[in-house]
Design a protein around this motif. Structure first.
Motif, PDB file in Angstrom:
ATOM      1  N   PRO A 139     -92.092  -5.866  -7.246  1.00  0.00           N
ATOM      2  CA  PRO A 139     -90.462  -4.613  -7.552  1.00  0.00           C
ATOM      3  C   PRO A 139     -91.367  -3.183  -8.216  1.00  0.00           C
ATOM      4  CG  PRO A 139     -90.107  -6.221  -8.734  1.00  0.00           C
ATOM      5  CD  PRO A 139     -91.556  -7.039  -8.129  1.00  0.00           C
ATOM      6  N   SER A 140     -92.508  -3.417  -8.628  1.00  0.00           N
ATOM      7  CA  SER A 140     -93.656  -1.978 -10.061  1.00  0.00           C
ATOM      8  C   SER A 140     -93.473  -0.938  -8.292  1.00  0.00           C
ATOM      9  CB  SER A 140     -94.532  -3.026 -10.255  1.00  0.00           C
ATOM     10  OG  SER A 140     -93.904  -3.313 -11.123  1.00  0.00           O
ATOM     11  N   ALA A 141     -93.901  -1.572  -6.804  1.00  0.00           N
ATOM     12  CA  ALA A 141     -94.085  -0.914  -6.138  1.00  0.00           C
ATOM     13  C   ALA A 141     -93.434   0.060  -5.494  1.00  0.00           C
ATOM     14  CB  ALA A 141     -94.923  -1.714  -5.045  1.00  0.00           C
ATOM     15  N   HIS A 142     -92.341  -0.620  -5.580  1.00  0.00           N
ATOM     16  CA  HIS A 142     -90.612   0.558  -5.060  1.00  0.00           C
ATOM     17  C   HIS A 142     -91.097   2.238  -5.634  1.00  0.00           C
ATOM     18  CE1 HIS A 142     -86.844   1.420  -4.840  1.00  0.00           C
ATOM     19  NE2 HIS A 142     -86.445   0.397  -3.909  1.00  0.00           N
ATOM     20  N   VAL A 159     -96.543 -10.477  -2.688  1.00  0.00           N
ATOM     21  CA  VAL A 159     -96.272  -9.108  -3.333  1.00  0.00           C
ATOM     22  C   VAL A 159     -97.796  -8.991  -3.228  1.00  0.00           C
ATOM     23  CG1 VAL A 159     -94.943  -9.659  -5.099  1.00  0.00           C
ATOM     24  CG2 VAL A 159     -96.916 -10.251  -5.370  1.00  0.00           C
ATOM     25  N   PRO A 160     -97.881  -7.568  -3.500  1.00  0.00           N
ATOM     26  CA  PRO A 160     -99.100  -7.053  -3.493  1.00  0.00           C
ATOM     27  C   PRO A 160    -100.024  -7.034  -4.942  1.00  0.00           C
ATOM     28  CG  PRO A 160     -97.411  -5.013  -3.482  1.00  0.00           C
ATOM     29  CD  PRO A 160     -96.910  -6.419  -4.272  1.00  0.00           C
ATOM     30  N   ALA A 161    -101.151  -7.540  -4.396  1.00  0.00           N
ATOM     31  CA  ALA A 161    -102.568  -7.698  -5.396  1.00  0.00           C
ATOM     32  C   ALA A 161    -102.616  -7.424  -6.448  1.00  0.00           C
ATOM     33  CB  ALA A 161    -103.582  -8.376  -4.981  1.00  0.00           C
ATOM     34  N   HIS A 177     -98.282   5.627  -4.503  1.00  0.00           N
ATOM     35  CA  HIS A 177     -98.493   3.712  -3.991  1.00  0.00           C
ATOM     36  C   HIS A 177     -99.324   3.255  -3.895  1.00  0.00           C
ATOM     37  CE1 HIS A 177     -98.699   5.827  -0.238  1.00  0.00           C
ATOM     38  NE2 HIS A 177     -98.643   4.548   0.450  1.00  0.00           N
ATOM     39  N   ALA A 178    -100.150   3.249  -3.952  1.00  0.00           N
ATOM     40  CA  ALA A 178    -101.653   2.681  -3.174  1.00  0.00           C
ATOM     41  C   ALA A 178    -102.119   1.775  -4.090  1.00  0.00           C
ATOM     42  CB  ALA A 178    -103.332   3.293  -2.376  1.00  0.00           C
TER      43      ALA A 178
END
Length: 611
Positions: free
Chosen positions: A194-197, A114-116, A160-161
């Motif tokens: 999921p938060s990155a969707h 997942v993204p950090a 989204h970044a």
């Protein structure tokens, strides 16, 4: 990891997010509908198809309505877009201040795929969560050198970044071991996936904007015209929130389920043990704040090592409680606070923020708001607190015209003796030794009372089970304390720069974290309701007894990590005074208390030193 479980949770969250976004689209369509009809009517008039008195009347009526609806919709959209979402008060931790902690979180995110998190912050509470701070009011995006941990360093200005900020409870860092902290944070960090969707992120922004708009509309610090305009904005925002409340809640449940399922692949067995430490840390933190920190805060002192105190409190708990015996053996492992470069400085910043949140203290140290170390606590807080309370008790007795007890060491000087207090509160029917003297002095005391009439107690229900003298004294003490608090010097501005947090953690000077939340509602989380009149009287009697014990029997003030201020006699903790004091307050019987004083060699007739 069960891929199916993760996919199901994420799919549920996305479907609910789409429902929330459809509601946003429907609200936009409703706002545009009058304008669309007006355009059709105007186009029909221009082409000669919709002509006649009826169509002309419709155009004259609907066109202004459409313009008003568009202006109202634009205003509501502007408020929703620009309203500042709520942000938790935290201590920002830059990577330079905790490289090992950032490395551990980054490795954990890699293991979870997942993204950090974009940054790490600490909160003086036993909880951890992800917080979106991409709103423009929350400041610029993270610095370029830290963008790599968010997975979006090449596009720092795109929504989204920037991943959410990981907020960690500071007591966890001091009590938990490194492996336990990693296991506890695994489900939290997994939530960045999921938060990155895009759909979930857009739905969350919409819901947060509506919530912020409701807060803006509810602000009382506005004129009548802006308040009337914002009332309509608030009504629309509340209507939309009610419409999407269930779907937003289901979306968050889906995100949590997907994160929990994904985190099962990381230290699952250790997480079960770590969850026990979470409950234990919460119990110790709550006890430390209410029993130890709160008395110091009320005196204008704030303990500067609260997180270190949690370790001492929980170690003491493990010594007393058989259920916690095995927890102390963990202390030989590496604590999670070692992941910080300067744990002491971070602990001081977290302690100051805790005092601000739970007590409403100033944003920074000052002449009337200074730190205190644990080694200084007994003398600087306990001893001073007892003597201040004892002095207030005697001031109230002076104002009531209570004369020194007959036969005391200094009957004519009005010395602050414990006997004066005990004799005043003792019911004459239960103390025959003083009955004759009381009858002799009753006329003079009645005369004094007539000149200074006793006010009836404010809280009759709380004082219903006490003697009349106890009730009157308790009411007077409560009024005196309220008067002191009302006339106290105002604390420094709550909007002062959060110097301790900024300097200790290397956070940027702007934006100021302390200025991003409303400080007019401090304390945000009061630890205890205001003390009742009965509790105030019991506390003041305890303080007077402890002062007499220190001045006449060689007792010393002490600190108990679980119970707060305590009295030490011959190096041992004195017995609990609460039952004996309640007997005096409720029944007017001082016999048990006098027997305890005689047992310890305390001289109630001797004057005590007050502040």
């Amino acid at each position: 990891m069960t891929g199916t479980g993760v996919e199901v949770g994420a799919q549920v969250a996305r479907s609910r997010a789409l429902v929330v976004l459809r509601m946003r689209s429907r609200a936009l369509a409703v706002a545009l509908l009058p304008a669309a009809v007006a355009v059709i009517l105007l186009a029909g008039a221009a082409t000669g198809r919709l002509v006649g008195p009826g169509w002309d009347a419709a155009r004259w009526i609907l066109t202004p309505v459409a313009v008003l609806v568009l202006l109202a919709a634009a205003g509501i959209a502007l408020v929703v877009a620009r309203a500042r979402p709520a942000m938790s008060p935290t201590i920002p931790i830059m990577e330079e201040a905790a490289p090992d902690l950032y490395r551990m979180v980054r490795d954990l995110a890699d293991r979870l795929d997942v993204p950090a998190p974009s940054a790490i912050a600490l909160t003086p509470d036993c909880d951890s969560w992800l917080e979106d701070r991409t709103h423009r009011a929350h400041g610029p995006p993270p610095a370029e050198e830290h963008d790599d941990i968010a997975g979006g360093g090449r596009h720092p200005h795109r929504r989204h970044a920037v991943a959410p900020v990981l907020v960690i409870g500071s007591p966890f860092l001091w009590w938990m071991r490194v492996g336990e902290l990693r296991a506890v944070l695994a489900p939290v960090v997994a939530g960045t996936g999921p938060s990155a969707h895009p759909d979930i992120a857009a739905a969350r922004r919409f819901v947060r904007g509506l919530d912020a708009a409701v807060a803006v509309a509810s602000s009382p610090h506005r004129g009548p015209v802006p308040r009337a305009v914002l009332a309509g904005v608030g009504w629309v925002a509340r209507l939309l929130l009610r419409s999407c409340r269930v779907h937003a809640a289901e979306m968050e449940r889906g995100v949590a389920a997907a994160a929990a399922e994904r985190a099962q692949a990381v230290d699952y067995g250790l997480r079960i043990v770590a969850q026990e430490q979470v409950g234990l840390a919460y119990a110790g933190w709550d006890r430390l704040l209410t029993r130890v920190a709160l008395p110091a805060w009320r005196m204008g002192r704030w303990p500067s090592r609260l997180d270190a105190g949690v370790v001492a409190a929980l170690t003491e708990l493990s010594r007393r409680d058989r259920l916690a015996e095995g927890f102390a053996s963990r202390l030989g492992e590496r604590p999670a606070c070692d992941l910080l470069e300067e744990p002491g400085t971070v602990d001081e910043a977290a302690s100051l923020l805790a005092a601000r949140l739970f007590h409403g203290g100033p944003a920074g140290p000052g002449p009337d708001w200074s730190p205190v170390g644990w080694s200084e606590y007994p003398e600087e807080v306990v001893d001073r607190k007892w003597r201040i309370d004892a002095a207030r008790l005697h001031r109230v007795l002076d104002a009531m015209g209570v004369r020194p007890a007959p036969g005391s060491a200094a009957p004519n000087t009005g010395g602050p003796t414990l006997s004066r207090v005990l004799d005043h509160l003792t019911d004459e029917a239960d103390d025959p030794t003083h009955r004759a003297d009381r009858l002799t002095d009753r006329a003079g005391e009645t005369h004094l009372t007539a000149r200074s009439p006793e006010p009836p107690p404010d809280d009759e229900e709380d004082l219903s089970g006490t003697t009349p003298r106890s009730a009157t004294l308790a009411a007077r003490l409560s009024a005196e304390l309220s008067r002191e608090e009302a006339t106290a010097t105002p604390s420094p501005s709550a909007t002062a720069p959060f110097t301790a947090a900024s300097s200790s953690t290397g956070s940027p000077a702007t934006p100021d974290p302390a200025a991003l939340w409303d400080d007019r509602t401090l304390p945000l989380f009061p630890l205890q309701p205001p003390r009742t009149a009965r509790e105030l009287l019991a506390d003041h009697l305890t303080a007077m007894i402890c002062c007499a014990a220190m001045d006449t029997a060689g007792a010393t003030p002490g600190l108990d990590w679980l119970d707060g201020p305590t009295l030490l006699h011959n190096g041992e903790r004195a017995a609990d005074l609460a039952p004996k004091i309640l007997t005096l307050i409720e029944d007017g019987d001082s016999t048990p208390l006098r027997a305890w004083l005689a047992e310890l060699g305390i001289r109630p007739e001797k004057p005590v030193r007050l502040v």
